[in-house]
Design a protein around this motif. Structure first.
Motif, PDB file in Angstrom:
ATOM      1  N   GLN A  29       0.904  -1.705  -0.303  1.00 26.63           N
ATOM      2  CA  GLN A  29       0.038  -0.139  -0.103  1.00 26.63           C
ATOM      3  C   GLN A  29       1.144   1.221   0.128  1.00 26.63           C
ATOM      4  OE1 GLN A  29      -2.906   0.180   2.875  1.00 26.63           O
ATOM      5  NE2 GLN A  29      -3.226  -2.215   3.176  1.00 26.63           N
ATOM      6  N   LYS A  30       0.363   2.110  -0.394  1.00 24.81           N
ATOM      7  CA  LYS A  30       1.430   3.765  -0.253  1.00 24.81           C
ATOM      8  C   LYS A  30       0.704   4.197   0.877  1.00 24.81           C
ATOM      9  CE  LYS A  30       3.128   7.008  -2.713  1.00 24.81           C
ATOM     10  NZ  LYS A  30       4.140   7.948  -1.671  1.00 24.81           N
ATOM     11  N   ILE A  31       1.020   4.881   1.773  1.00 23.51           N
ATOM     12  CA  ILE A  31       0.406   5.446   2.470  1.00 23.51           C
ATOM     13  C   ILE A  31       0.579   6.732   2.712  1.00 23.51           C
ATOM     14  CG2 ILE A  31       0.171   5.860   5.230  1.00 23.51           C
ATOM     15  CD1 ILE A  31      -1.551   3.357   3.798  1.00 23.51           C
ATOM     16  N   SER A  32      -0.241   7.709   2.815  1.00 28.38           N
ATOM     17  CA  SER A  32       0.063   9.459   2.188  1.00 28.38           C
ATOM     18  C   SER A  32       0.329  10.280   4.116  1.00 28.38           C
ATOM     19  CB  SER A  32      -0.906  10.060   1.857  1.00 28.38           C
ATOM     20  OG  SER A  32      -2.366  10.108   2.423  1.00 28.38           O
ATOM     21  N   GLY A  33       1.233  11.301   4.314  1.00 28.21           N
ATOM     22  CA  GLY A  33       1.412  11.359   5.208  1.00 28.21           C
ATOM     23  C   GLY A  33      -0.250  11.925   5.983  1.00 28.21           C
ATOM     24  N   ARG A  34      -1.070  12.213   5.457  1.00 30.20           N
ATOM     25  CA  ARG A  34      -2.701  12.202   5.694  1.00 30.20           C
ATOM     26  C   ARG A  34      -2.856  11.285   6.318  1.00 30.20           C
ATOM     27  NH1 ARG A  34      -3.717  17.311   5.112  1.00 30.20           N
ATOM     28  NH2 ARG A  34      -3.259  18.925   3.044  1.00 30.20           N
ATOM     29  N   VAL A  35      -3.002   9.972   5.773  1.00 37.40           N
ATOM     30  CA  VAL A  35      -3.289   8.208   5.948  1.00 37.40           C
ATOM     31  C   VAL A  35      -3.315   8.561   7.306  1.00 37.40           C
ATOM     32  CG1 VAL A  35      -3.859   5.966   5.690  1.00 37.40           C
ATOM     33  CG2 VAL A  35      -4.171   7.494   3.747  1.00 37.40           C
ATOM     34  N   PHE A  36      -1.910   8.345   8.036  1.00 38.48           N
ATOM     35  CA  PHE A  36      -1.419   8.119   8.096  1.00 38.48           C
ATOM     36  C   PHE A  36      -1.834   9.128   9.653  1.00 38.48           C
ATOM     37  CE2 PHE A  36       2.728   7.528  11.413  1.00 38.48           C
ATOM     38  CZ  PHE A  36       3.037   6.121  11.922  1.00 38.48           C
ATOM     39  N   ALA A  37      -1.158  10.519   9.908  1.00 38.29           N
ATOM     40  CA  ALA A  37      -1.877  11.602  10.595  1.00 38.29           C
ATOM     41  C   ALA A  37      -2.581  10.618  11.289  1.00 38.29           C
ATOM     42  CB  ALA A  37      -1.418  12.567   9.907  1.00 38.29           C
ATOM     43  N   ASP A  38      -3.846  10.784  10.588  1.00 40.46           N
ATOM     44  CA  ASP A  38      -5.466  10.099  10.415  1.00 40.46           C
ATOM     45  C   ASP A  38      -5.186   8.902  11.391  1.00 40.46           C
ATOM     46  OD1 ASP A  38      -6.091  12.198   9.300  1.00 40.46           O
ATOM     47  OD2 ASP A  38      -6.758  11.334   7.425  1.00 40.46           O
ATOM     48  N   LEU A  39      -4.418   7.825  11.237  1.00 37.83           N
ATOM     49  CA  LEU A  39      -4.296   6.720  12.054  1.00 37.83           C
ATOM     50  C   LEU A  39      -3.727   6.892  13.581  1.00 37.83           C
ATOM     51  CD1 LEU A  39      -4.791   3.814  12.169  1.00 37.83           C
ATOM     52  CD2 LEU A  39      -2.381   3.663  11.272  1.00 37.83           C
ATOM     53  N   VAL A  40      -3.026   7.943  13.865  1.00 27.39           N
ATOM     54  CA  VAL A  40      -2.253   8.477  15.089  1.00 27.39           C
ATOM     55  C   VAL A  40      -3.443   8.830  15.306  1.00 27.39           C
ATOM     56  CG1 VAL A  40      -0.581  10.078  15.852  1.00 27.39           C
ATOM     57  CG2 VAL A  40       0.316   8.424  13.772  1.00 27.39           C
ATOM     58  N   LYS A  41      -3.976   9.423  15.112  1.00 25.44           N
ATOM     59  CA  LYS A  41      -5.395  10.354  15.721  1.00 25.44           C
ATOM     60  C   LYS A  41      -6.079   9.595  16.104  1.00 25.44           C
ATOM     61  CE  LYS A  41      -8.309  14.474  15.217  1.00 25.44           C
ATOM     62  NZ  LYS A  41      -8.923  15.556  14.230  1.00 25.44           N
ATOM     63  N   GLU A  42      -6.912   8.805  15.614  1.00 25.83           N
ATOM     64  CA  GLU A  42      -7.559   7.688  15.499  1.00 25.83           C
ATOM     65  C   GLU A  42      -7.652   6.871  17.372  1.00 25.83           C
ATOM     66  OE1 GLU A  42      -8.137   4.927  12.186  1.00 25.83           O
ATOM     67  OE2 GLU A  42      -9.042   6.638  10.863  1.00 25.83           O
ATOM     68  N   ARG A  43      -5.778   7.005  17.020  1.00 26.87           N
ATOM     69  CA  ARG A  43      -5.556   6.025  18.118  1.00 26.87           C
ATOM     70  C   ARG A  43      -5.114   6.857  19.537  1.00 26.87           C
ATOM     71  NH1 ARG A  43      -2.229   1.619  14.873  1.00 26.87           N
ATOM     72  NH2 ARG A  43      -3.900   0.784  13.652  1.00 26.87           N
ATOM     73  N   GLY A  44      -5.381   8.637  19.123  1.00 30.62           N
ATOM     74  CA  GLY A  44      -5.233   8.892  20.553  1.00 30.62           C
ATOM     75  C   GLY A  44      -4.053   9.731  20.283  1.00 30.62           C
ATOM     76  N   GLY A  45      -3.327   9.983  19.487  1.00 26.84           N
ATOM     77  CA  GLY A  45      -1.966  11.050  19.256  1.00 26.84           C
ATOM     78  C   GLY A  45      -2.175  11.983  18.552  1.00 26.84           C
ATOM     79  N   SER A  46      -1.256  12.260  18.375  1.00 28.14           N
ATOM     80  CA  SER A  46      -0.781  13.554  17.491  1.00 28.14           C
ATOM     81  C   SER A  46      -0.078  13.561  16.441  1.00 28.14           C
ATOM     82  CB  SER A  46      -1.135  15.002  18.598  1.00 28.14           C
ATOM     83  OG  SER A  46      -1.201  16.362  17.152  1.00 28.14           O
ATOM     84  N   LEU A  47       0.181  13.627  15.217  1.00 34.83           N
ATOM     85  CA  LEU A  47       1.076  14.189  14.917  1.00 34.83           C
ATOM     86  C   LEU A  47       1.073  14.365  13.669  1.00 34.83           C
ATOM     87  CD1 LEU A  47       3.991  13.256  13.768  1.00 34.83           C
ATOM     88  CD2 LEU A  47       3.344  11.213  12.622  1.00 34.83           C
TER      89      LEU A  47
END
Length: 149
Positions: A29-47
């Motif tokens: 998969q090609k993971i964009s910065g936005r997709v990863f940042a959203d994943l971090v946010k869903e898991r309670g973090g911030s990036l």
């Protein structure tokens, strides 16, 4: 001399570690910065997506502990993996190799007795992987012997 055994990748820089985690966590998969940042946010973090992109580009080499923790959340691994002098790199790599072999069917099942909430210890994962490599080598040697007859 290469006997077909998998060698752990060289993971010294933050960029190498993040690239490795992207490839292993999101195979094919090609993971964009936005997709990863959203994943971090869903898991309670911030990036931020731009910060993640800068890490992948090698522009960020010394992030804060909070950023490392956000990376750990996003990838689902111990955040210390991303530290410069990390003791857990080998443990994470062994765990990911084990999961990859499980996904491809090389490992069909595993039973552990007396495991705690942390699951299998890294030493056991490395041992299981070494058993698989030994079995694969024996199958290869047996096939070579049949081909010579």
């Amino acid at each position: 001399m290469d006997n077909g055994e998998e060698h752990p990748p060289e993971l010294r820089t933050l960029q190498q570690k993040v690239e490795y985690m992207v490839a292993e966590t999101f195979p094919g998969q090609k993971i964009s910065g936005r997709v990863f940042a959203d994943l971090v946010k869903e898991r309670g973090g911030s990036l931020s997506h731009s910060y993640f992109s800068n890490i992948l580009a090698g522009k960020v080499t010394q992030p804060s502990e909070e950023i490392l923790k956000a990376l750990g959340l996003g990838f689902g691994v111990d955040w210390r993996f991303f530290k410069e002098e990390s003791e857990v790199v080998d443990d994470v790599v062994a765990g990911l190799r084990f999961l990859a072999k499980r996904r491809t069917g090389e490992i069909s099942g595993l039973a552990g007795r007396g495991l705690d909430d942390d699951g299998l210890p890294p030493e056991l994962l490395r041992f299981a992987l070494s058993l698989l490599e030994d079995a694969k080598d024996r199958r290869g040697d047996a096939a070579d012997g049949r081909a010579e007859q």
